[in-house]
Design a protein around this motif. Sequence first.
Motif, PDB file in Angstrom:
ATOM      1  N   PHE A 103       0.829  -1.206   0.000  1.00 65.07           N
ATOM      2  CA  PHE A 103       0.000   0.000   0.000  1.00 65.07           C
ATOM      3  C   PHE A 103       0.861   1.253   0.000  1.00 65.07           C
ATOM      4  O   PHE A 103       0.613   2.197  -0.761  1.00 65.07           O
ATOM      5  CB  PHE A 103      -0.926  -0.002   1.220  1.00 65.07           C
ATOM      6  CG  PHE A 103      -1.834   1.186   1.291  1.00 65.07           C
ATOM      7  CD1 PHE A 103      -3.059   1.168   0.657  1.00 65.07           C
ATOM      8  CD2 PHE A 103      -1.459   2.327   1.979  1.00 65.07           C
ATOM      9  CE1 PHE A 103      -3.903   2.273   0.712  1.00 65.07           C
ATOM     10  CE2 PHE A 103      -2.288   3.436   2.034  1.00 65.07           C
ATOM     11  CZ  PHE A 103      -3.513   3.399   1.395  1.00 65.07           C
ATOM     12  N   VAL A 104       1.863   1.270   0.856  1.00 68.24           N
ATOM     13  CA  VAL A 104       2.737   2.439   0.921  1.00 68.24           C
ATOM     14  C   VAL A 104       3.504   2.611  -0.380  1.00 68.24           C
ATOM     15  O   VAL A 104       3.653   3.721  -0.893  1.00 68.24           O
ATOM     16  CB  VAL A 104       3.709   2.318   2.110  1.00 68.24           C
ATOM     17  CG1 VAL A 104       4.665   3.492   2.147  1.00 68.24           C
ATOM     18  CG2 VAL A 104       2.926   2.243   3.415  1.00 68.24           C
ATOM     19  N   LEU A 105       3.977   1.514  -0.957  1.00 67.84           N
ATOM     20  CA  LEU A 105       4.714   1.595  -2.222  1.00 67.84           C
ATOM     21  C   LEU A 105       3.850   2.194  -3.320  1.00 67.84           C
ATOM     22  O   LEU A 105       4.296   3.083  -4.056  1.00 67.84           O
ATOM     23  CB  LEU A 105       5.197   0.205  -2.631  1.00 67.84           C
ATOM     24  CG  LEU A 105       5.818   0.095  -4.018  1.00 67.84           C
ATOM     25  CD1 LEU A 105       7.082   0.958  -4.113  1.00 67.84           C
ATOM     26  CD2 LEU A 105       6.136  -1.358  -4.357  1.00 67.84           C
ATOM     27  N   GLY A 106       2.620   1.723  -3.449  1.00 71.97           N
ATOM     28  CA  GLY A 106       1.746   2.264  -4.484  1.00 71.97           C
ATOM     29  C   GLY A 106       1.484   3.751  -4.306  1.00 71.97           C
ATOM     30  O   GLY A 106       1.531   4.526  -5.267  1.00 71.97           O
ATOM     31  N   SER A 107       1.232   4.168  -3.078  1.00 74.29           N
ATOM     32  CA  SER A 107       0.940   5.572  -2.814  1.00 74.29           C
ATOM     33  C   SER A 107       2.161   6.461  -3.051  1.00 74.29           C
ATOM     34  O   SER A 107       2.065   7.518  -3.682  1.00 74.29           O
ATOM     35  CB  SER A 107       0.450   5.744  -1.375  1.00 74.29           C
ATOM     36  OG  SER A 107      -0.727   5.003  -1.152  1.00 74.29           O
ATOM     37  N   VAL A 108       3.316   6.019  -2.540  1.00 78.66           N
ATOM     38  CA  VAL A 108       4.533   6.819  -2.703  1.00 78.66           C
ATOM     39  C   VAL A 108       4.949   6.887  -4.161  1.00 78.66           C
ATOM     40  O   VAL A 108       5.417   7.931  -4.645  1.00 78.66           O
ATOM     41  CB  VAL A 108       5.662   6.235  -1.828  1.00 78.66           C
ATOM     42  CG1 VAL A 108       6.986   6.929  -2.120  1.00 78.66           C
ATOM     43  CG2 VAL A 108       5.313   6.385  -0.353  1.00 78.66           C
ATOM     44  N   THR A 109       4.772   5.789  -4.899  1.00 83.19           N
ATOM     45  CA  THR A 109       5.115   5.779  -6.321  1.00 83.19           C
ATOM     46  C   THR A 109       4.273   6.787  -7.092  1.00 83.19           C
ATOM     47  O   THR A 109       4.783   7.529  -7.937  1.00 83.19           O
ATOM     48  CB  THR A 109       4.914   4.377  -6.907  1.00 83.19           C
ATOM     49  OG1 THR A 109       5.754   3.448  -6.220  1.00 83.19           O
ATOM     50  CG2 THR A 109       5.256   4.352  -8.387  1.00 83.19           C
ATOM     51  N   MET A 110       2.985   6.833  -6.794  1.00 76.74           N
ATOM     52  CA  MET A 110       2.123   7.790  -7.492  1.00 76.74           C
ATOM     53  C   MET A 110       2.478   9.222  -7.115  1.00 76.74           C
ATOM     54  O   MET A 110       2.444  10.127  -7.963  1.00 76.74           O
ATOM     55  CB  MET A 110       0.662   7.492  -7.152  1.00 76.74           C
ATOM     56  CG  MET A 110      -0.325   8.266  -8.004  1.00 76.74           C
ATOM     57  SD  MET A 110      -0.146   7.953  -9.787  1.00 76.74           S
ATOM     58  CE  MET A 110      -0.768   6.281  -9.906  1.00 76.74           C
TER      59      MET A 110
END
Length: 279
Positions: A120-127
């Motif tokens: 979840f954190v990876l997806g949010s930070v990537t965006m």
Amino acid sequence: MSDRRSRPVRLGPRAIAALLLVSAIGVVSIGWPLLADADSGLAHSQDAPWLFAALLPLLVGVVVATIADSGLDAKAVAMLGVLAAVGAALRPLGAGTAGLEPMFFLMVLSGRVLGPGFGFVLGSVTMFASALLTGGVGPWMPFQMLSMGWFTMGAGLLPAPDRLRGRAELLMLAAYGAVAAFAYGTVMNLYGWTIVPGLGSGISFHPGDPLPENLVRFFAYCLATSLGWDLGRAVLTMALTLTIGSTLLKALRRATRRASFEVQVTFDGPEGVKAPTGP
């Protein structure tokens, strides 16, 4: 010696609580216009800054809770940053071309390997990093961060992460990537649809109308405006997963072992002799 097989990051009670909180805030933030009155002043551009202000500390909370529950070290967090940077660099390669966005393929495989919390954190930070890289900062950004976080988290929630391998796993990830690609587009459509002024057509959002009627219009809106875009995203995600997914999964799992994403290796000394625990 402890088992060296790669496993996703364990999701402990504190991480679960943080994920539930941020997801609940996200669902309310995206869907509240469907239940609002006609004169409530629908404008996601007004609530987006507040959502973004709430989202950042909650993301940090998910990371801290995951680290506390799983005992991850700085190398694991560094790997998260590297994957976010790679994903942000991949997004502009296909942006604006029929939904051909290779970033989604990387998010599916990373979520599978890292687990739902870090996923979840990876997806949010990537965006977030992608928006800064491409100049796509606007009221839509926090909603994109939430949607991509859910997209990547879902891959981490797929069954048998420590047993299912090979072709069967790739087929499962490809199917998830296709379905989740449409789900991501649907969530973002809901954000945009509720702020588009009424065009006097059968697919416009009518504030204050009964929920079933608005949902029928929303379904027609998705078919008319984004079906081709979401289909391109889904097909590309499936194709990349089935062709090069195996190689990338092996690389990610090897990297997680080196980054201490697992229980540390321990050795037992001779019987009756305690192994040293420190200097």
